[in-house]
Design a protein around this motif. Structure first.
Motif, mmCIF file in Angstrom:
data_model
loop_
_atom_site.group_PDB
_atom_site.id
_atom_site.type_symbol
_atom_site.label_atom_id
_atom_site.label_comp_id
_atom_site.label_asym_id
_atom_site.label_seq_id
_atom_site.Cartn_x
_atom_site.Cartn_y
_atom_site.Cartn_z
ATOM 1 N N UNK A 111 34.181 35.674 39.933
ATOM 2 C CA UNK A 111 35.510 35.675 40.530
ATOM 3 C C UNK A 111 35.902 37.024 41.098
ATOM 4 N N UNK A 112 35.101 38.041 40.842
ATOM 5 C CA UNK A 112 35.431 39.377 41.333
ATOM 6 C C UNK A 112 34.186 40.255 41.250
ATOM 7 N N UNK A 113 34.329 41.489 41.703
ATOM 8 C CA UNK A 113 33.177 42.402 41.718
ATOM 9 C C UNK A 113 32.678 42.708 40.308
ATOM 10 N N UNK A 114 33.594 42.689 39.336
ATOM 11 C CA UNK A 114 33.180 42.943 37.944
ATOM 12 C C UNK A 114 32.225 41.854 37.469
ATOM 13 N N UNK A 132 30.356 43.938 52.990
ATOM 14 C CA UNK A 132 31.781 43.725 53.259
ATOM 15 C C UNK A 132 32.320 44.793 54.205
ATOM 16 N N UNK A 136 33.786 44.213 58.024
ATOM 17 C CA UNK A 136 35.114 44.661 58.469
ATOM 18 C C UNK A 136 35.028 45.596 59.665
ATOM 19 N N UNK B 180 36.417 43.254 48.537
ATOM 20 C CA UNK B 180 36.348 42.090 47.668
ATOM 21 C C UNK B 180 37.109 42.347 46.366
ATOM 22 N N UNK B 181 37.604 41.296 45.749
ATOM 23 C CA UNK B 181 38.512 41.494 44.617
ATOM 24 C C UNK B 181 37.834 42.092 43.389
ATOM 25 N N UNK B 182 38.613 42.851 42.642
ATOM 26 C CA UNK B 182 38.181 43.328 41.326
ATOM 27 C C UNK B 182 39.078 42.658 40.294
ATOM 28 N N UNK B 183 38.605 42.624 39.063
ATOM 29 C CA UNK B 183 39.400 41.971 38.011
ATOM 30 C C UNK B 183 40.740 42.697 37.842
ATOM 31 N N UNK B 184 40.703 44.036 37.865
ATOM 32 C CA UNK B 184 41.948 44.794 37.706
ATOM 33 C C UNK B 184 42.914 44.478 38.849
ATOM 34 N N UNK B 186 43.004 41.755 40.675
ATOM 35 C CA UNK B 186 43.495 40.378 40.551
ATOM 36 C C UNK B 186 44.575 40.269 39.480
#
Lengths: 456, 259
Positions: A111-114, A132, A136, B180-184, B186
């Protein structure tokens, strides 16, 4: 006698619109607003239903609706004006935002980069961040907004851009992320269209929404406002020029063949249906063959929607949708997220590209069992909770390369044969970006053109 | 612990939150803030969904009790296998151990923003009731109000200060989440949405603008009044001097006539 032929165009007063999908309805709606005097508009629709790719049916096991065609609308307001959004608001239709950032790869939900770093590795994360940044820099927000009017004709396919992803896991992630939106394979579409479909995942470029109560509310609202003779179940078979310059439209209905003359004709058909219309022999037939050939980049959708007695995925699937790497990349819609207080759970699979075309041959039960069985263990469905499944096939329904490899001017795109048939126009999403926004742009162009002729 | 006149529930340890999981985070406003981080263990990523659900339900129940009801029930934000139970004075984050640092960073950043806005809102709440009484002075100033010039100037300074703080806060509230999104990112975005902090900042800005307009006008009227008073005094001085000059001239003329 009215003639629009050659260099002597005269104002049209009767217009035939062939196709009762979004393109036809929008053209009729815009024509009524743009012309200084009322035109007599006739809409021919081959099926018994208006709306084309906008389809919101209900299950039989329970009165629960779902989107079987166009799943969402694109909101371009983060980057510029959005005529479709303005139209939806002007029609008084309430909307619901849609969002989702999860990509299910194998058993992992990213769901994210982590998540990407933890599951796919740091190399994949770095690769994705570089990709990415590159995406852009290749397409700014302004370029993204204008991309469907002037598609970049690099002659290279989007696969060449994906080749820059060194880590296989990173490439699989991006392919999964965009596959169901592309509805084709990366080597069969342009760099521009591929980048658009990647960058649209960033809310700074694009947001998504649906119409509360079903996307077909747009169809109903347009139908209620247009002033046209609507002929349902009338399939147009032939369009030909008459000696006086008008166009003869031949159609087939349950009661036999009909032939009607019109000052102008707008063909608002998907490309496959357009290719099935006969244009006789001569310049028009040749021009239509070239037009269809240039835009013949069929992309495929397949929608499977399942009704469950409860949304068992809640808490594990965040947002309105997620991407899943099954079938080359499928979009998994939580259809019940569109409703304020859903009583049932509705999960929809949007398959695209080769997998959609291949699997369309399966029967409905096999298809439903296959897609439900593809869910990762963390989302596995209890078969006892399944109430009903529905399948909708959209094979070849959109273009995987809108605008073609060598995009032409807007006028040439919409008027295939300007010399002897300046009164014959085409409208379609395949001329812009294969979206409802694109078909509105196309309809606007033709409606304003006709309005200008009518005012002459 | 008592904060803003409210007593928070049981301290860490007695509500099922281990005391060593709690950090006292100093916020820029000086507002006390406690942050608990609980590792959910490997089951969070497991396919045993029933076990995950049970573990989360237990954490939610304990966290609700510990965070307490600060006039509003705690905000429960499940996000991609993590859980945040937000309260303005106490917040609990739970998730896989390797995600806790990101969750904590997002919560601390948000707590600083929320704390700053809360402090601004508190100041606004003390200033706004005074506006009705002060508003007439923004139209017309009087002798009796001269003694209040310092007080009004103080309120003007307060209004400008609040407006400045809101102006500093706004970019942090409106900055888009990274892509791109990070957990923090989000979690920060989710907390901003769910607490409606952007709307609150908008309302606070309108209130600060109102105060600034009223006290700017009060200041202008006070200055105009003071200038007008000085001008009047000067005019009377000139009149007196002219009158004295006339008297002296008359006296001189009479003296010359009699001689």
């Amino acid at each position: 006698m009215i003639s629009l032929a050659g260099n002597d165009p005269r104002p049209p007063s009767t217009v035939a619109i062939v196709g009762g999908g979004p393109g036809g309805l929008l053209t009729a709606h815009l024509l009524a607003r743009a012309t200084p005097r009322p035109l007599r508009v006739t809409i021919f629709e081959a099926s018994g239903r208006l709306g084309g790719k906008i389809l919101t049916p209900s299950f039989t096991a329970a009165p629960v609706r779902y989107e079987a065609g166009a799943a969402e609308f694109y909101d371009y307001t983060p980057v510029g004006e959005d005529p479709l959004r303005e139209l939806v608001e002007a029609l008084g239709l309430p909307t619901t935002p849609l969002s989702g950032s999860s990509v299910i790869v194998g058993r992992d939900t990213l769901s994210n980069l982590d998540d990407i770093a933890a599951r796919l590795g740091l190399a994949a994360r770095r690769d994705l961040e570089a990709f990415d940044l590159d995406a852009r820099s290749r397409m700014t927000r302004g370029e993204f907004y204008a991309a469907d009017e002037a598609p970049a004709a690099t002659g290279r396919s989007f696969a060449a851009v994906l080749d820059r992803l060194a880590a296989p896991a990173a490439r699989r992630y991006v392919e999964t992320l965009i596959h169901s939106d592309l509805a084709t394979e990366p080597d069969r579409t342009s760099v521009s269209y591929g980048l658009q479909n990647y960058l649209m995942n960033d809310p700074a470029y694009l947001r998504l929404y649906c119409i509360a109560g079903g996307n077909d509310q747009l169809v109903s609202a347009l139908e209620a406002r247009i002033d046209a003779d609507v002929h349902r179940s009338r399939r147009v078979t032939d369009v030909a020029r008459m000696p006086d310059g008008r166009l003869r439209v031949t159609s087939v209905a349950g009661d036999g063949r009909h032939s009607d003359a019109f000052d102008a004709v707008v063909l608002a058909l998907p490309l496959r249906q357009l290719a099935a219309v006969s244009f006789g022999a001569g310049r028009l037939a040749d021009a239509m063959r070239v037009h269809c050939h240039e835009h013949d980049h069929p992309a495929h959708y397949l929608r499977v929607t399942a009704l469950f007695d409860r949304p068992f995925w809640r808490g594990r699937l965040d947002g309105s949708f997620a991407m899943h790497d099954a079938f080359g990349g499928v979009c998994l819609y939580d259809e019940s997220a569109r409703e304020p207080e859903p009583r049932h759970g509705v999960l929809g699979w949007l398959l695209g590209g080769d997998a959609a075309e291949r699997m369309a041959a399966l029967d409905d039960d096999d298809l439903a069992a296959t897609v439900i069985g593809s869910l990762p263990p963390s989302l596995a469905a209890d078969p006892a909770t399944l109430l009903e499944a529905r399948v909708h096939r959209w094979t070849g329904a959109v273009s995987g390369l809108p605008g073609g490899w060598r995009p032409r001017s807007l006028d040439r795109r919409h008027q295939p044969e300007p010399v002897d048939h300046p009164n014959l126009f085409v409208v379609g999403d395949y001329l812009f970006d294969s979206t409802l926004n694109g078909v509105l742009d196309s309809a606007t162009h033709v409606a304003h053109w006709l309005a200008t002729l009518a005012a002459a | 612990m008592i904060i803003d006149g409210r007593e928070l529930p049981e301290p860490a340890g007695t509500a099922g939150i281990p005391a060593d999981a709690v950090e006292h985070v100093p916020l820029p406003t000086g507002r006390p803030f406690e942050l608990a981080a609980v590792a959910l263990g490997p089951t969070a990523a497991d396919d045993d969904t029933a076990a995950v659900d049970a573990a989360l339900a237990d954490v939610v129940a304990r966290a609700r009790a510990w965070v307490g009801d600060d006039g509003r029930p705690p905000l429960v934000v499940p996000l991609f296998g993590t859980l945040t139970v937000w309260g303005p004075h106490r917040t609990l984050v739970a998730g896989p151990a390797d995600r806790l640092p990101q969750l904590k960073a997002a919560v601390v950043e948000f707590a600083a923003l929320d704390g700053e806005l809360h402090d601004i809102e508190r100041h606004l709440a003390t200033l706004l009731p005074l506006v009705d009484a002060d508003a007439p002075l923004a139209f017309e100033f009087a002798d009796a109000a001269l003694s209040r010039r310092g007080e009004l100037a103080g309120r003007f300074r307060d209004a400008v200060s609040l407006r400045r703080r809101l102006a500093v806060l706004a970019p942090a509230l409106h900055v888009p989440a990274p892509q791109p999104p990070t957990l923090a990112g989000q979690l920060g975005e989710r907390l901003r949405e769910r607490t409606r902090i952007v709307d609150r900042a908008g309302f606070a800005t309108e209130q600060a603008d109102l105060l600034e307009r009223v006290y700017t006008a009060c200041g202008e009227r006070a200055s105009d009044f003071a200038i007008a008073r000085r001008q009047a005094a000067l005019e009377w001085t000139i009149v007196v001097l002219l009158a004295a000059e006339v008297v002296l001239m008359l006296v001189g003329a009479l003296t010359t006539g009699t001689t």
